[in-house]
Motif scaffolding. Structure first.
Motif, short mmCIF file in Angstrom:
data_model
loop_
_atom_site.label_atom_id
_atom_site.label_comp_id
_atom_site.label_asym_id
_atom_site.label_seq_id
_atom_site.Cartn_x
_atom_site.Cartn_y
_atom_site.Cartn_z
N THR A 151 17.91 46.39 29.33
CA THR A 151 17.05 46.39 30.51
C THR A 151 17.86 46.27 31.78
OG1 THR A 151 15.21 45.42 29.26
CG2 THR A 151 15.18 45.15 31.66
N ALA A 152 18.85 45.38 31.78
CA ALA A 152 19.69 45.22 32.97
C ALA A 152 20.43 46.51 33.29
CB ALA A 152 20.69 44.08 32.74
N ARG A 153 20.95 47.18 32.28
CA ARG A 153 21.68 48.42 32.51
C ARG A 153 20.77 49.51 33.08
NH1 ARG A 153 26.77 48.50 30.56
NH2 ARG A 153 27.40 46.91 29.03
N LEU A 154 19.55 49.60 32.57
CA LEU A 154 18.64 50.63 33.05
C LEU A 154 18.18 50.34 34.48
CD1 LEU A 154 17.08 53.21 32.68
CD2 LEU A 154 15.29 51.91 31.50
N THR A 199 16.57 37.48 32.30
CA THR A 199 17.10 36.34 31.55
C THR A 199 17.53 36.81 30.16
OG1 THR A 199 14.95 35.63 30.64
CG2 THR A 199 15.57 34.77 32.81
N GLY A 200 18.56 36.16 29.64
CA GLY A 200 19.07 36.53 28.32
C GLY A 200 19.56 37.97 28.28
N SER A 201 20.39 38.34 29.27
CA SER A 201 20.78 39.75 29.39
C SER A 201 22.22 40.03 29.01
CB SER A 201 20.51 40.25 30.81
OG SER A 201 20.95 39.34 31.79
N THR A 202 22.81 39.18 28.16
CA THR A 202 24.18 39.45 27.71
C THR A 202 24.22 40.23 26.40
OG1 THR A 202 24.28 37.28 26.63
CG2 THR A 202 25.11 37.42 28.89
#
Length: 266
Positions: free
Chosen positions: A23-26, A13-16
């Protein structure tokens, strides 16, 4: 080290931007299919496109987690691609206000956005993890939850609540293969922080170059063993570890990533 996340699906959540984006990229680089969440479809899609260009697998879920309807929409969209194995509760809000400025309405709004939003996602997604007997819930907390500043009390208190709910959830999940833990960042260098410190530097006499500003502001504001601010990727690394099978025996824990800012006797 292979974190064994290939084939897992994760909602961050809140990954923009900031810690959520890192975190999303990793997680995507480690082989997980990630669900990018934000309130702006354009920003979320831009992050998704960037991850796809690097070979990642991505979904996008847009919605305001501050409302039940928004949480419903995000959960429904996130599950469109299949079951979720990982929930990273990162979304939150922050305002630098003192005790006089932080009205009761601001306290209520902050609690809703920083605490209840995470509860909404837990209630919508964790029951299915329990049924499948596998899952990871990672809540992003912070050192201010245990050692608050005298300012922004509403934010400090909301972090304490995030820590508390994560441990309560861990106890509720006892006997399952679903875990709940906290990653507690210290002062992390994101663009907004760097801009704020750079603007404040002339008044505080911290110097002209960023190297001087970082060194002097850390010494004055958040002294720590590493003598610098943390980087988003360092928070993402701790989250990624907790999401994998190597962290199976970690439950209700707070992993501090703060350069040694918070001191403890334990």
């Amino acid at each position: 080290m292979d974190l064994q996340l290939t084939g897992r699906r994760a909602l961050i959540t809140g990954s923009t931007s900031g810690l959520g984006e890192a975190t999303a990229r990793l997680l995507a680089a480690e082989g997980a299919e990630v669900v990018i969440h934000g309130r702006s479809a354009q920003r979320a899609q831009a992050i998704a496109d960037s991850i796809i260009e690097n070979g990642g697998k991505v979904f996008v879920a847009v919605g305001d987690l501050g409302t039940d309807a928004g949480a419903d929409a995000v959960a429904e969209r996130a599950l469109d691609g299949g079951a979720l194995d990982i929930l990273v509760n990162n979304a939150g809000a922050y305002e630098h206000l003192d005790w006089a400025e932080a009205t009761s309405d601001i306290w209520l709004h902050t609690y809703n956005v920083n605490v209840v939003s995470g509860v909404r996602m837990i209630q919508r997604l964790v029951p299915a993890m329990r049924e499948r007997d596998y899952g990871r819930v990672v809540t992003i907390g912070g050192g201010l939850g245990t050692q608050p500043f005298d300012s922004h009390p509403h934010y400090n208190a909301s972090l304490a609540a995030r820590h508390n709910l994560a441990v309560s959830l861990a106890r509720d999940l006892a006997g399952t293969r679903v875990t709940s833990n906290v990653v507690a960042p210290g002062a992390i260098l994101v663009p907004a922080v760097q801009d704020f410190l750079t603007a404040l530097a002339p008044e505080r006499g911290w110097g002209g170059s960023w190297e001087e500003i970082e060194h002097n502001s850390v010494r004055e504001i958040v002294p720590n063993d590493r003598t610098r601010y943390g980087r988003p990727d360092e928070i993402a690394g701790a989250v990624a570890y907790l999401c994998g099978p190597h962290a199976e025996y970690i439950s209700g824990a707070t992993i501090r990533v703060d350069g040694g800012t918070v001191r403890s006797a334990f």
